[in-house]
Design a protein around this motif. Structure first.
Motif, PDB file in Angstrom:
ATOM      1  N   VAL A  37      27.241 -81.346  -4.449  1.00  0.00           N
ATOM      2  CA  VAL A  37      27.768 -80.005  -4.735  1.00  0.00           C
ATOM      3  C   VAL A  37      29.232 -79.959  -4.297  1.00  0.00           C
ATOM      4  O   VAL A  37      29.554 -80.287  -3.153  1.00  0.00           O
ATOM      5  N   LEU A  38      30.095 -79.561  -5.221  1.00  0.00           N
ATOM      6  CA  LEU A  38      31.511 -79.338  -4.918  1.00  0.00           C
ATOM      7  C   LEU A  38      31.713 -77.831  -4.896  1.00  0.00           C
ATOM      8  O   LEU A  38      31.253 -77.144  -5.820  1.00  0.00           O
ATOM      9  N   SER A  39      32.346 -77.295  -3.853  1.00  0.00           N
ATOM     10  CA  SER A  39      32.685 -75.867  -3.929  1.00  0.00           C
ATOM     11  C   SER A  39      34.186 -75.726  -4.112  1.00  0.00           C
ATOM     12  O   SER A  39      34.976 -76.512  -3.575  1.00  0.00           O
ATOM     13  N   ILE A  40      34.553 -74.739  -4.914  1.00  0.00           N
ATOM     14  CA  ILE A  40      35.961 -74.418  -5.134  1.00  0.00           C
ATOM     15  C   ILE A  40      36.123 -72.952  -4.780  1.00  0.00           C
ATOM     16  O   ILE A  40      35.571 -72.068  -5.447  1.00  0.00           O
ATOM     17  N   PHE A  41      36.845 -72.709  -3.690  1.00  0.00           N
ATOM     18  CA  PHE A  41      37.016 -71.323  -3.242  1.00  0.00           C
ATOM     19  C   PHE A  41      38.292 -71.234  -2.414  1.00  0.00           C
ATOM     20  O   PHE A  41      38.383 -71.867  -1.359  1.00  0.00           O
ATOM     21  N   VAL A  42      39.267 -70.501  -2.916  1.00  0.00           N
ATOM     22  CA  VAL A  42      40.492 -70.289  -2.133  1.00  0.00           C
ATOM     23  C   VAL A  42      40.167 -69.114  -1.215  1.00  0.00           C
ATOM     24  O   VAL A  42      40.069 -67.968  -1.650  1.00  0.00           O
ATOM     25  N   ASN A  43      39.974 -69.457   0.055  1.00  0.00           N
ATOM     26  CA  ASN A  43      39.392 -68.520   1.018  1.00  0.00           C
ATOM     27  C   ASN A  43      40.463 -67.609   1.627  1.00  0.00           C
ATOM     28  O   ASN A  43      41.230 -68.069   2.476  1.00  0.00           O
ATOM     29  N   PRO A  44      40.501 -66.334   1.225  1.00  0.00           N
ATOM     30  CA  PRO A  44      41.581 -65.470   1.732  1.00  0.00           C
ATOM     31  C   PRO A  44      41.588 -65.348   3.251  1.00  0.00           C
ATOM     32  O   PRO A  44      42.641 -65.162   3.853  1.00  0.00           O
ATOM     33  N   LEU A  45      40.400 -65.488   3.856  1.00  0.00           N
ATOM     34  CA  LEU A  45      40.278 -65.307   5.312  1.00  0.00           C
ATOM     35  C   LEU A  45      41.075 -66.318   6.131  1.00  0.00           C
ATOM     36  O   LEU A  45      41.381 -66.079   7.292  1.00  0.00           O
ATOM     37  N   ASP A  52      27.009 -82.894  -9.612  1.00  0.00           N
ATOM     38  CA  ASP A  52      25.894 -82.129 -10.184  1.00  0.00           C
ATOM     39  C   ASP A  52      26.194 -80.636 -10.288  1.00  0.00           C
ATOM     40  O   ASP A  52      25.851 -80.006 -11.277  1.00  0.00           O
ATOM     41  N   TYR A  53      26.809 -80.082  -9.217  1.00  0.00           N
ATOM     42  CA  TYR A  53      27.061 -78.632  -9.216  1.00  0.00           C
ATOM     43  C   TYR A  53      28.477 -78.331  -8.755  1.00  0.00           C
ATOM     44  O   TYR A  53      28.972 -78.929  -7.791  1.00  0.00           O
ATOM     45  N   VAL A  54      29.120 -77.378  -9.444  1.00  0.00           N
ATOM     46  CA  VAL A  54      30.366 -76.808  -8.936  1.00  0.00           C
ATOM     47  C   VAL A  54      30.040 -75.370  -8.546  1.00  0.00           C
ATOM     48  O   VAL A  54      29.638 -74.563  -9.395  1.00  0.00           O
ATOM     49  N   PHE A  55      30.171 -75.077  -7.257  1.00  0.00           N
ATOM     50  CA  PHE A  55      29.936 -73.712  -6.796  1.00  0.00           C
ATOM     51  C   PHE A  55      31.293 -73.019  -6.761  1.00  0.00           C
ATOM     52  O   PHE A  55      32.203 -73.437  -6.039  1.00  0.00           O
ATOM     53  N   PHE A  56      31.445 -71.989  -7.591  1.00  0.00           N
ATOM     54  CA  PHE A  56      32.756 -71.362  -7.814  1.00  0.00           C
ATOM     55  C   PHE A  56      32.617 -69.838  -7.694  1.00  0.00           C
ATOM     56  O   PHE A  56      32.657 -69.107  -8.673  1.00  0.00           O
ATOM     57  N   PRO A  57      32.418 -69.355  -6.471  1.00  0.00           N
ATOM     58  CA  PRO A  57      32.213 -67.911  -6.303  1.00  0.00           C
ATOM     59  C   PRO A  57      33.528 -67.147  -6.310  1.00  0.00           C
ATOM     60  O   PRO A  57      34.581 -67.717  -5.996  1.00  0.00           O
ATOM     61  N   SER A  58      33.467 -65.863  -6.642  1.00  0.00           N
ATOM     62  CA  SER A  58      34.664 -65.018  -6.543  1.00  0.00           C
ATOM     63  C   SER A  58      34.800 -64.563  -5.088  1.00  0.00           C
ATOM     64  O   SER A  58      33.860 -64.693  -4.292  1.00  0.00           O
ATOM     65  N   VAL A  59      35.957 -63.984  -4.770  1.00  0.00           N
ATOM     66  CA  VAL A  59      36.168 -63.457  -3.416  1.00  0.00           C
ATOM     67  C   VAL A  59      35.146 -62.344  -3.155  1.00  0.00           C
ATOM     68  O   VAL A  59      34.563 -62.240  -2.077  1.00  0.00           O
ATOM     69  N   LYS A  60      34.898 -61.528  -4.186  1.00  0.00           N
ATOM     70  CA  LYS A  60      33.942 -60.431  -4.047  1.00  0.00           C
ATOM     71  C   LYS A  60      32.519 -60.937  -3.770  1.00  0.00           C
ATOM     72  O   LYS A  60      31.752 -60.328  -3.010  1.00  0.00           O
TER      73      LYS A  60
END
Ligand code: AMP
Length: 282
Positions: free
Chosen positions: A52-60, A88-96
């Motif tokens: 699993v790869l996550s892509i999230f520019v974390n504002p915090l 297998d998976y790209v986890f790409f959540p929004s900030v919300k």
């Protein structure tokens, strides 16, 4: 390869994988993938059933005057690169999705943050530890892959995993560099051409310090001065810090011994760059 944007769906996929007994390799990133990220992904691919790869520019983890809004992003390109690595998976959540409202709990890092980036970026590692705690709870990985490029982050995550009893193996991966030695970074695209040329002095100065150590120099002050002089004479970069500590404890040293880190951060026109060398002293 499946792109997942909600926590609920990611957790349901993970539940099914766990039922099948899959080991899960997790590579958290802020995207705009380069060779450094791909090295982490390749290692995760070799060592796990599912990656699993996550892509999230974390504002915090960005300060109010930092580059959250100009941080480079290119989701399409990242997906093509991830596909190439058979992820297998790209986890790409929004900030919300990650932060739906004001938080009732956040993670505060107590140790190893009073120096280096922790000192010059107040709150940064609390933001990192908070998002990584959330991501660990969502992905529940067997192994998590982090780059030594962010050596202080590796030290902080090491503490997070052991203090919070995450049943996760931390895998630290060496720094991947450009041909001229500059550490690969998503932020390098925001360097002006002149800055890009001058930025090669960072690795050169670390190498010069290593050479001096090899020839017997053991005084950290002398080595720090050597690095600072090289950076100031060969670039217009503004030095944020150049420091030498024990690693991974990040304690000051009067004389070099055991395992040490030489770490630096330098601000160019639009980008602040970091680099380091970890050396075992005989
Ligand atoms: P980032 O997207 O910058 O948050 O980085 C995601 C992960 O990739 C972190 O664990 C970084 O330490 C790692 N990483 C970034 N640049 C490099 C590099 N040049 N070599 C190895 N790992 C890297």
């Amino acid at each position: 390869m499946k792109v997942v944007t909600t926590i609920q769906e990611m957790q349901s996929e993970i539940r099914q994988l766990k039922e099948k007994g899959h080991s899960i390799g997790f590579v958290p990133t802020m995207g705009f993938l380069h060779e450094g990220h791909l090295t982490l992904l390749k290692k995760a691919r070799q060592e796990n059933d599912t990656v699993v790869l996550s892509i999230f520019v974390n504002p915090l983890q960005f300060g109010p005057k930092e580059d959250f809004s100009t941080y480079p992003r290119d989701f399409e390109r990242d997906c093509a690169l991830a596909e190439g690595e058979k992820i297998d998976y790209v986890f790409f959540p929004s900030v919300k999705e990650m932060y739906p409202g004001s938080a009732s709990v956040k993670v505060v890092v107590e140790k190893r943050t009073d120096v280096l980036c922790g000192k010059s970026r107040p709150g940064h590692f609390d933001g990192v530890a908070t998002v990584i705690t959330k991501l660990f709870n969502i992905i529940m990985p067997t192994r998590a892959y982090f780059g030594i490029k962010d050596a202080q982050q590796v030290a902080v995550i090491d503490g997070l995993i052991s203090d919070f009893n995450f049943p996760i193996e931390l895998v630290a991966v060496d720094i991947v560099r450009e041909q001229d030695g500059l550490a690969k970074s998503s932020r390098n695209v925001n360097l002006l051409p002149e800055d890009r040329q001058q930025a090669t002095v960072l690795y050169k100065s670390l190498q010069a310090a290593k050479e001096a150590i090899f020839h017997g120099e053991r005084n950290p002050v002398t080595l720090v001065n050597l690095i600072k002089e090289m950076i100031t004479s060969e670039s217009k970069g503004e030095i944020d810090y150049v420091d030498i500590f024990s690693y991974p404890e990040l304690k000051p040293l009067e004389e070099l011994n055991d395992r040490i880190i030489i770490a630096l951060a330098v601000k160019f026109t639009k980008v602040r760059l970091i680099d380091n060398l970890i050396i075992n002293i005989n």
